[in-house]
Design an enzyme around this catalytic site. Structure first.
Site, PDB file in Angstrom:
ATOM      1  N   HIS A 171     -21.785  11.519   8.417  1.00  0.00           N
ATOM      2  CA  HIS A 171     -20.640  11.621   7.505  1.00  0.00           C
ATOM      3  C   HIS A 171     -20.047  13.023   7.491  1.00  0.00           C
ATOM      4  O   HIS A 171     -18.988  13.237   6.935  1.00  0.00           O
ATOM      5  CB  HIS A 171     -21.058  11.198   6.097  1.00  0.00           C
TER       6      HIS A 171
ATOM      7  N   CYS B 144      -8.283   1.623   1.057  1.00  0.00           N
ATOM      8  CA  CYS B 144      -8.280   0.233   0.630  1.00  0.00           C
ATOM      9  C   CYS B 144      -9.130  -0.580   1.593  1.00  0.00           C
ATOM     10  O   CYS B 144      -9.299  -0.196   2.747  1.00  0.00           O
ATOM     11  CB  CYS B 144      -6.858  -0.317   0.636  1.00  0.00           C
TER      12      CYS B 144
ATOM     13  N   GLU C 140     -30.337   5.611   6.023  1.00  0.00           N
ATOM     14  CA  GLU C 140     -29.638   6.867   5.769  1.00  0.00           C
ATOM     15  C   GLU C 140     -30.510   7.729   4.861  1.00  0.00           C
ATOM     16  O   GLU C 140     -30.816   7.334   3.742  1.00  0.00           O
ATOM     17  CB  GLU C 140     -28.308   6.564   5.067  1.00  0.00           C
TER      18      GLU C 140
ATOM     19  N   ASP D 267     -27.588  -5.654  10.724  1.00  0.00           N
ATOM     20  CA  ASP D 267     -27.293  -4.632   9.716  1.00  0.00           C
ATOM     21  C   ASP D 267     -27.214  -5.217   8.314  1.00  0.00           C
ATOM     22  O   ASP D 267     -26.554  -6.229   8.106  1.00  0.00           O
ATOM     23  CB  ASP D 267     -25.944  -3.974  10.027  1.00  0.00           C
TER      24      ASP D 267
ATOM     25  N   LYS E  22     -20.263   3.858  -6.926  1.00  0.00           N
ATOM     26  CA  LYS E  22     -19.680   2.545  -7.150  1.00  0.00           C
ATOM     27  C   LYS E  22     -19.448   2.241  -8.620  1.00  0.00           C
ATOM     28  O   LYS E  22     -20.275   2.542  -9.462  1.00  0.00           O
ATOM     29  CB  LYS E  22     -20.597   1.476  -6.574  1.00  0.00           C
TER      30      LYS E  22
ATOM     31  N   HIS F  42     -30.521  -2.161   9.579  1.00  0.00           N
ATOM     32  CA  HIS F  42     -30.025  -0.832   9.214  1.00  0.00           C
ATOM     33  C   HIS F  42     -29.464  -0.864   7.801  1.00  0.00           C
ATOM     34  O   HIS F  42     -28.831  -1.829   7.392  1.00  0.00           O
ATOM     35  CB  HIS F  42     -28.931  -0.401  10.197  1.00  0.00           C
TER      36      HIS F  42
ATOM     37  N   ARG G 230       0.815  -1.219   0.000  1.00  0.00           N
ATOM     38  CA  ARG G 230       0.000   0.000   0.000  1.00  0.00           C
ATOM     39  C   ARG G 230       0.855   1.278   0.000  1.00  0.00           C
ATOM     40  O   ARG G 230       0.536   2.264   0.665  1.00  0.00           O
ATOM     41  CB  ARG G 230      -0.976   0.004   1.190  1.00  0.00           C
ATOM     42  N   GLU G 231       1.924   1.247  -0.796  1.00  0.00           N
ATOM     43  CA  GLU G 231       2.821   2.398  -0.838  1.00  0.00           C
ATOM     44  C   GLU G 231       2.095   3.664  -1.304  1.00  0.00           C
ATOM     45  O   GLU G 231       2.357   4.764  -0.818  1.00  0.00           O
ATOM     46  CB  GLU G 231       3.994   2.140  -1.799  1.00  0.00           C
ATOM     47  N   LEU G 232       1.174   3.480  -2.260  1.00  0.00           N
ATOM     48  CA  LEU G 232       0.513   4.661  -2.815  1.00  0.00           C
ATOM     49  C   LEU G 232      -0.345   5.335  -1.742  1.00  0.00           C
ATOM     50  O   LEU G 232      -0.337   6.554  -1.591  1.00  0.00           O
ATOM     51  CB  LEU G 232      -0.356   4.262  -4.024  1.00  0.00           C
TER      52      LEU G 232
END
Ligand code: GLN
Ligand code: ZN
Length: 763
Positions: A698, A520, A669, A603, A113, A645, A16-18
């Site tokens: 959020h 990620c 939501e 959920d 998405k 939920h 996960r360097e980026l």
């Protein structure tokens, strides 16, 4: 000769360097040069690896600092006005402003998405007479960068039709596709420049071809691709489709004047037989035979057999072997999984291993079995073991599945009888509650990490969790909530937490895939029949309840969400795996009830995103998904109240299915789109109880009690006061105590206000 290829390699880096560099850059701890350098190193590493493995068509421009759709927006200069961009090229600052917004200055573009994956792209915005111009040379630069390393890559571009169809018009009445003639000249210019610097192939991704298209949409491909194919006689175009069967679009697609067509033969293996008889002589086929969306080792014999069929018909020179789609949906390198169960690991394959598989398949087709004897043998053994391993196939669960009886999907009585729960529980009108998680502070995260790495003993960690639970309970009592939760501080993730306790799952250390930008996710892997061997949440609930006379909810993740957010086995239908999970959750629900729980929340935030890409398949999906939820939740007495939920959902089009889940209480939501809520409930009378989220968790903004009261009054135009609950729109784990405390105070005040309001109006 048959050609080997790849459609895209993960850009996050095997460690996960980026992510790490991006986040340092955003927080001012790394400069632009460091960020650019990380990008360069990652690209170089990926290209070199693919070259070493003998891949003929290696992609470039599959790298991105945020998102490939945003890169296309930048290439076309489709920067919305609010970013005040006027330069020649889209600079990094503008690019990240579009991706993430800038505090106090400008909001980000919308994110959604990418088809049915868990990757999110930045949605292009369109307006009438929008002008476009070539504003990024990224694709050319990256081609030249690879060329300097001695690699002639196949640049990847998101195709113009899909780019437009994936965007959103900001003006009513504007059909994004009407902008096609404005963007085509830029695509032509890019192709022309690529030919100029020595590109031989360009890959144009048109994933929208796996969707139902209108006549006009389908027709546009003909015009677009005949223009693009005329740009340069030196340039060959590969049109890449993936994520599904082309069905009614197949005829259109085979007649396009491109050099090659890519098919996803993992999602749609039967497409091969349908296409072979109608492939024109000028068209090569790129066969997607290695699953880019999952973690399983390829059955090489199967893949080779399919490819041989195509080879017989078309000849070797017209066959390309590749993954089903870009490998960006696979984790990077299985070799880094040092702790993973050896047996299970042997059944798996990440991006690097998949590249090797592509290479082997190609080699065997070109040079015969003997050329890759060991690899073939290894694949055969692993696949054979996987078919019969007792680790995977468990008679007890297969029998349990057979013994499911129809009454197990139904509560004893309908909601109209069950609704006395409210009085039994002693709840007021407009009961207040939260969605489950409370603030996951740095302290919580650090303790968890220390526990994982062995620095913190089990006893000390358990002790810490207990203090957290107690703190959370006391807090909720003080605020005056009616139905409490234990706070979920023991859960790193709502799916992994259950995956770690159920048999048939493994968690990985490095199975990261990009979710969006620098984020990620690391989905657990369901490799075998799912069995619950012991209660998973009962102790924790018991402890929480022992601290307070108020009801504490039991908290579970539903079967569809567990399925949806895991890597799922590919040797049986998803619906069967989901049923197994449903049975495990059902057992937990029953055990919670036995322990004395009065309210259990299951959920299902991911139920909507499981919808198939083609609407014709929605009904059957919704049928089994709703059934699985009902199976998991129906084993209790009438008195026990089941909550569910949902979030991130445009639930308008599936509201009836949600009703069929028959949860006693649904929290959803809605606070960001009140209008949509009104729209749904004016058309559909929701039968049970419902808590439309009144606090948008959020956002760091603390809502006032006045605005939350207004939302409740608005909801009451469509939902009766007896049906309404008062709650935030999702869990509070991303918020701080400093934010949550005043926000919940205000929420409770709003509930009290509507109670008084109702009393006054009923006098
Ligand atoms: N119970 C979970 C929580 O509160 C629900 C999370 C979700 O819906 N994504 O965090
Ligand atoms: Zn949620």
């Amino acid at each position: 000769m048959i050609t080997s290829s790849n459609l895209g390699f993960p850009r996050i880096g095997s460690k996960r360097e980026l992510k790490k560099t991006l986040e340092k850059f955003w927080s001012g701890k790394a400069n632009e040069a460091e960020l650019l350098n990380t990008g360069r190193l990652l690209r170089q590493e990926n290209w070199s690896f693919q070259k070493e493995q003998g891949i003929n068509h290696i992609p470039s421009n599959d790298f991105s600092f945020y998102d490939q759709v945003l890169d296309t927006t930048a290439m076309l200069g489709a920067v919305p006005h609010r970013y005040g961009w006027q330069d020649d090229q889209v600079d990094l600052k503008t690019y990240f402003a579009m991706a993430r917004g800038e505090k106090g200055r400008v909001t980000a573009m919308e994110m959604t998405k990418w088809f049915d994956s868990n990757y999110h792209y930045i949605v292009p915005e369109f307006e009438k007479e929008q002008s476009f111009r070539l504003s990024s040379s990224k694709v050319i630069k990256e081609f030249e960068e690879a060329k300097q390393l001695g690699i002639i890559t196949r640049p990847v571009l998101l195709g113009p039709v899909s780019f437009l169809l994936l965007g959103k018009s900001k003006q009513p009445g504007l059909d994004p596709l009407s902008l096609i003639s404005n963007i085509l000249p830029i695509y032509e210019e890019v192709l022309n420049q690529l030919a100029g610097v020595g590109a031989e192939w360009v890959q144009l991704d048109e994933p929208c071809l796996a969707l139902n298209l209108s006549y006009e949409q389908r027709a546009s491909f003909g015009e677009v691709y005949s223009r693009l194919s005329r740009v340069s006689p030196r340039l060959k175009l590969l049109l890449a489709t993936y994520f599904g069967d082309l069905l009614g679009n197949l005829g259109t697609v085979v007649s396009l004047p491109v050099a090659a067509l890519h098919l996803d033969l993992i999602r749609a293996p039967l497409m091969l037989d349908r296409i072979l008889p109608i492939v024109p002589k000028t068209l090569s086929l790129s066969l997607g035979l290695v699953d880019g969306r999952n973690v399983w080792r390829t059955d090489l014999d199967n893949a080779i057999e399919a490819a041989k069929k195509a080879k017989e018909k078309l000849g070797s020179d017209r066959i390309i072997i590749g993954p089903s789609c870009s490998l960006m949906f696979s984790p990077v390198d299985l070799d880094l999984e040092v702790k993973l169960d050896k047996e299970v690991k042997n059944w798996m394959s990440y991006a690097k291993q998949k590249i090797k598989e592509i290479s082997t398949i190609t080699k065997v087709l070109n040079e015969g079995d003997a050329s890759a004897k060991d690899a073939l043998l290894e694949s055969r053994t692993a696949c054979a073991e996987r078919k019969t391993s007792p680790r995977i196939h468990k008679l007890e669960i297969k029998n349990a599945l057979k013994n499911i009886s129809p009454d197990m999907f139904n509560r004893l009585n309908p909601y109209s009888v069950r609704k006395v729960q409210q009085e039994e529980l002693g709840l007021p009108l407009f009961p207040t509650t939260t969605i489950g998680s409370f603030c996951q502070t740095d302290e919580v995260r650090t303790k968890r990490a220390n526990h994982r790495s062995g620095k913190l003993s089990q006893t000390d960690y358990d002790q810490f969790l207990r203090t957290e639970v107690e703190k959370t309970i006391r807090f909720q009592e003080q605020v005056g909530l009616d139905v409490l939760v234990h706070g979920e501080s023991e859960r790193n993730d709502m799916v992994e937490f259950f995956g770690e306790q159920l048999e048939g799952f493994v968690s990985t250390e490095n199975g990261w895939v990009q979710s969006y930008g620098s984020r990620c996710v690391k989905p657990p892997v369901i490799f075998g029949d799912v069995v619950r061997t012991k209660p998973m949440t009962v102790d924790c609930w018991q402890y929480a309840q022992s601290l307070t006379p108020k009801p504490v909810k039991g908290m579970l993740t539903g079967p569809v969400t567990i399925l949806q957010w895991s890597f799922v086995r590919d040797d049986q239908p998803r619906s069967v795996t989901c049923r197994q999970i449903a049975l495990a959750i059902r057992d937990e629900v029953i055990d919670l009830e036995k322990a004395g729980v009065k309210i259990i929340q299951i959920d299902e935030p991911a139920i909507r995103e499981g919808l198939p890409l083609r609407q014709t398949e929605w009904e059957s999906y919704l049928q089994w998904a709703v059934d699985c939820f009902r199976l998991s939740s129906s084993g209790v007495r009438d008195k026990t109240q089941i909550h569910t939920h949902m979030c991130y959902s445009e639930f308008n089009d599936i509201i009836e299915a949600i009703g069929k889940m028959d949860a006693d209480v649904l929290s959803i939501e809605t606070s960001r789109s009140q209008m949509e809520l009104l729209d749904v409930f004016s058309k559909y009378k929701y039968p049970n109880e419902i808590g439309p989220g009144v606090y948008d968790i959020h956002s760091p903004r603390i809502p006032t009690s006045g605005e939350m009261k207004d939302l409740l009054l608005k909801a009451m135009e469509f939902i009766s006061p007896q049906q309404l609950w008062v709650n935030p729109d999702c869990g509070l784990k991303t918020r701080s105590w400093e934010e949550v405390s005043p926000a919940l105070d205000a929420m409770i005040a709003a509930a009290k206000n509507v109670r008084t309001h109702i009393k006054e109006h009923c006098k």
